[in-house]
Scaffold this active site. Structure first.
Site, short mmCIF file in Angstrom:
data_model
loop_
_atom_site.label_atom_id
_atom_site.label_comp_id
_atom_site.label_asym_id
_atom_site.label_seq_id
_atom_site.Cartn_x
_atom_site.Cartn_y
_atom_site.Cartn_z
N HIS A 125 0.83 -1.20 0.00
CA HIS A 125 0.00 0.00 0.00
C HIS A 125 0.87 1.26 0.00
O HIS A 125 0.56 2.24 -0.69
CB HIS A 125 -0.91 -0.02 1.23
CG HIS A 125 -1.97 1.03 1.22
ND1 HIS A 125 -2.88 1.17 0.20
CD2 HIS A 125 -2.26 2.02 2.10
CE1 HIS A 125 -3.68 2.19 0.45
NE2 HIS A 125 -3.32 2.72 1.59
N ARG A 136 -14.79 3.26 -5.34
CA ARG A 136 -14.79 1.90 -4.79
C ARG A 136 -15.29 1.95 -3.36
O ARG A 136 -14.87 2.81 -2.57
CB ARG A 136 -13.38 1.31 -4.84
CG ARG A 136 -13.31 -0.13 -4.33
CD ARG A 136 -11.91 -0.69 -4.48
NE ARG A 136 -10.93 -0.03 -3.64
CZ ARG A 136 -9.61 -0.23 -3.70
NH1 ARG A 136 -9.13 -1.07 -4.60
NH2 ARG A 136 -8.79 0.41 -2.90
N GLU A 164 -10.39 -9.82 -8.25
CA GLU A 164 -9.13 -9.85 -7.50
C GLU A 164 -8.75 -11.24 -7.01
O GLU A 164 -7.63 -11.45 -6.55
CB GLU A 164 -9.22 -8.93 -6.29
CG GLU A 164 -9.52 -7.48 -6.62
CD GLU A 164 -9.76 -6.66 -5.38
OE1 GLU A 164 -8.78 -6.09 -4.84
OE2 GLU A 164 -10.92 -6.58 -4.93
N ASN A 191 -3.02 -6.29 -8.53
CA ASN A 191 -2.13 -6.45 -7.37
C ASN A 191 -2.53 -7.69 -6.57
O ASN A 191 -1.72 -8.58 -6.30
CB ASN A 191 -2.19 -5.22 -6.47
CG ASN A 191 -1.79 -3.96 -7.19
OD1 ASN A 191 -1.20 -4.00 -8.27
ND2 ASN A 191 -2.10 -2.82 -6.61
N ASP A 192 -3.80 -7.74 -6.17
CA ASP A 192 -4.25 -8.88 -5.39
C ASP A 192 -4.43 -10.13 -6.24
O ASP A 192 -4.17 -11.24 -5.79
CB ASP A 192 -5.56 -8.55 -4.67
CG ASP A 192 -5.33 -7.88 -3.33
OD1 ASP A 192 -4.33 -8.20 -2.67
OD2 ASP A 192 -6.15 -7.03 -2.94
N CYS A 226 -7.18 -1.77 -13.12
CA CYS A 226 -6.88 -0.68 -12.20
C CYS A 226 -5.76 -1.03 -11.22
O CYS A 226 -5.45 -0.26 -10.32
CB CYS A 226 -8.12 -0.24 -11.42
SG CYS A 226 -8.78 -1.50 -10.31
#
Length: 757
Positions: free
Chosen positions: A365, A508, A606, A629-630, A677
């Protein structure tokens, strides 16, 4: 053996330098195993031909220490390093690789046991114990040595890097200390190190210099007195709760604080020119080790009491430091064990030249935040000698993930050149601002911005981005000490909606958990990334979800560019429940007289489960957005915040590419657009492959928008499809990366990967 192992590891980890750490190892091994000799060999950090140098020994000729060195093909020590496995010999002198050295006195020792010291897959040392009489060491000794070497590897490497930094600083070495980490945010930063540490983390305290030792001593005395008052008050409060004998522990604490011997080391350190917290750190560390070495279990447990007292005093010292804003150097490199968003926010942005975190990876993060701010960042620099870096000059190479400590003139000159060329590239990219994002054969793709910070939403960003592809609503939650109310959230969400109108703006819903926590809603889990996070939290707390959705809908009144995105959907039931709550919130507002339509609703893909149910999801929503990312983390079973495995976190892995293709095809069957994204969208290498997949839009950090526009304008859609087809035939992410770098270079835009190339 286990208690001995723990004591040695703790002592070595707390050692002030490499020589002290190695001396502890050989002396403690000698005592624990009852062997005749112990020694440690280490290689140098530099690339190229390596030699194993005898760095410490006990029971051997001390004159050989620092002077005896071996090539990897020489001697039994070299054999251990070559094989990267233990070697246990009863008659060492009979082995063909035995090397006689007068300086060491090896002919005196028949029995040999050597184990490799390995850090991040590299052998950088050998730990040896020897006996004069010929007897083979038992399996228990071998396993103890292997375990010890594995446990000590990181601490020894940390001390090695610290020694190199010290040698550079003191002019005893000709080059910079170099620590290898992971790229967090691209760019080059040169500046003065400021160490960020938690107010209660004793081991994180840096060696900060002071010009007024007497004032620092007084600060420590005042903090100790204040802590004593707190403990006496606590004892009094417990009078009706605890019996007299239990409350006696508080009296013991006060007696400890009154003891002069506890603070003798602190006074020595402070009078030597360091600030009060560093003196406190050394005193507490010294006494903790003394108690831990005691055979009496009760006394050994008092080590935790000493640590607790140290933390209490440190908090007092921290508050004392907060009387006014801290002055940061004009070019600040912020470094710490685990740099937080709050610590980044404390540094004036115009003074923040770079960030270095010992923990985390490029998809942490904090790294995402650094990219949003355009700050060169290195993550996972686990070997950084953090306590010794305060005030030292650092170079942060965010391209390769390197940190240079006290760089020499040649290295600094090279990075100043790279920094200059990077600025020139940035200026060159400004020419693209008003040009369309279209391929050479006429295919247009939308580029959106990711943000969660109002300060980022500038006229320049609005001018470049086609809209807001991801507004991270958790960020406004993270900077508060409570959940924001509905009216407050309306004002928060209206700003980005108004700023980007009439362009689309995707908000989101609250996505907390994993590495995104709220200070007032703490959740402790053994495995937070597989735990209570994302939509799971808000569905368990519909009052939070409904309040947020109502605020979004109210904020959209009169604007009409809102889309709502749901994070971490892994089951259709979660999607159905979320949709039902959104529709309920909309009906409530209509009943209250609000005139606003139900906005488009999308899902973030994700987790692998959502990939395999993409068609079932696509037919129920208006759009799909992929959080790479996830998704990469879960597909590869790699914790993206764990620097030990972060090097195998790779969005170019064939499995990740195959999943993205499957998502696009599944969504296309139901006519639903797909956006990316995750950080992969802002990667020049990834953008080409995503273009070839036919992805409809890419959403990324503000600093990547013009770079990716340049990439899109440099390739044809047809060429991108051909490159993708080749990539999908490959079996290794490294092959894909090598091919993509070659394509970038061939297109003449290699500077996007590394300034100056």
């Amino acid at each position: 053996m286990l208690s001995t192992l723990r004591r040695i590891v703790q002592e070595v980890s707390a050692a002030p330098g490499l020589d002290a750490a190695l001396d502890i190892i050989v002396r403690r091994l000698h005592g624990a195993l009852g062997v005749d000799a112990c020694s440690v060999y280490l290689t140098q950090l530099e690339d190229g031909p390596q030699r194993l140098v005898l760095r410490a020994g006990y029971g051997i000729n001390s004159d050989a220490i620092g002077r005896l060195s071996l090539a990897p093909e020489e001697g039994l020590v070299g054999l251990v390093a070559q094989r990267a496995e233990p070697l246990n010999l009863e008659r060492a002198t009979s082995h063909p690789r035995f090397l006689h050295t007068d300086a060491y006195g090896e002919e005196l020792f028949e029995t040999f046991l050597g184990v490799p010291i390995i850090h991040q897959s590299r052998v950088f040392g050998v730990l040896v114990v020897s006996q004069r009489e010929g007897r083979r060491f038992g399996e228990d000794v071998v396993t103890f040595m292997v375990t010890l070497a594995a446990q000590l590897a990181a601490s020894i490497m940390h001390a090695v890097v610290g020694e190199e930094a010290f040698l550079v600083q003191s002019g005893q070495a000709g080059g910079a200390g170099i620590v290898k980490g992971l790229s967090g945010a691209l760019g080059v930063g040169i500046g003065e190190c400021v160490v960020a540490y938690s107010p209660a983390a004793l081991d994180d305290i840096p060696d900060r210099r002071t010009d007024d030792p007497e004032a620092e001593l007084q600060r420590l005395r005042d903090a100790i007195e204040s802590t004593k008052v707190d403990i006496r008050n606590l004892s009094e409060e417990m009078r009706t709760v605890l019996p007299e004998e239990e409350r006696a522990l508080f009296d013991v604490y006060v007696m400890m604080l009154d003891g002069e011997s506890l603070w003798a080391e602190a006074e020595r350190v402070i009078r030597g020119g360091l600030w009060a917290p560093a003196g406190l750190r050394e005193s507490i560390r010294s006494h903790v080790h003394q108690f831990q070495d005691m055979a009496d279990p009760y006394l050994a447990e008092r080590a935790s009491d000493i640590r607790d007292l140290g933390r209490r005093i440190l908090v007092k010292l921290g508050r004392d430091q907060q009387n006014g804003p801290r002055e940061y150097p004009r070019q600040t490199i912020l470094a710490g064990h685990e740099v937080s968003a709050a610590q980044i926010a404390e540094v004036p942005q115009e003074r923040l030249a770079g960030i270095v975190s010992m923990r985390g990876s490029g998809s942490s993060h904090v790294a995402i935040l650094a990219r949003a701010l355009g700050i060169p960042t290195v993550m996972g620099a686990a070997d950084l000698p953090i306590a010794r870096l305060e005030g030292k000059e650092l170079i942060v190479d965010g391209y390769l993930g390197w940190v240079f400590v006290q760089p020499d003139d040649d290295i600094k000159e090279e990075f100043v050149r790279l920094e200059r060329e990077e600025h020139e590239l940035t200026e060159q990219l400004q020419d693209l601002k008003h040009l369309p994002t279209v391929t050479t054969d006429g295919t247009r793709i939308s580029l959106f911005a990711n943000t969660g910070l109002q300060a980022e939403i500038s006229p320049a960003l609005i001018e470049v981005a086609d809209g807001l592809g991801l507004y991270r609503t958790e960020m406004p939650f993270q900077v508060r000490d409570r959940f924001p109310g509905e009216d407050e959230q309306v004002q928060i969400y209206r700003r980005p909606l108004e700023s980007f109108a009439p362009a689309p703006c995707i908000l989101r819903t609250l996505d907390i958990g994993g590495d995104k926590t709220l200070p007032y809603f703490s959740v402790e889990e053994d495995n937070p990334f597989l735990g209570w996070r994302g939509i799971r939290v808000t569905l368990d707390h519909p009052e939070i979800f409904l309040t947020q959705v109502r605020a979004m809908l109210r904020a959209n009144e009169g604007i009409g560019n809102l889309s709502i995105m749901l994070p971490m959907i892994s089951r259709l039931e979660e999607l159905q429940q979320s949709m039902a709550l959104i529709q309920r919130a909309h009906r409530e507002l209509l009943d209250e007289g609000l005139d606003t339509p139900l906005p488009p609703i999308g899902v973030m893909i994700e987790v692998p489960a959502a990939v395999y149910q993409i068609e079932a999801i696509a037919k129920r929503v208006d759009f799909i957005s992929v959080g790479t990312n996830d998704l990469t983390q879960y597909l590869l079973a790699v914790d993206r915040n764990n620097e030990r495995v972060a090097k195998i976190y790779d969005s170019l892995h064939p499995a990740v590419l195959a999943a993205l293709v499957q998502i696009k095809r599944g969504a296309a069957r139901h006519g639903k657009p797909v956006s990316i994204c995750g950080e992969f969208a802002g990667d020049p290498l990834g953008a080409i492959l995503l273009l070839g997949m036919g992805i409809d839009s890419l959403s990324m950090s503000a600093g990547s928008l013009l770079r990716i526009k340049w990439v899109i304008r440099s390739f044809s859609y047809q060429r991108a499809r051909e490159i993708l087809e080749r990539a999908l035939e490959m079996e290794d992410g490294r092959e894909v990366r090598a091919m993509m770098i070659e394509e970038i270079e061939r297109a003449g835009i290699g500077g996007l990967i590394r300034a100056g190339k």
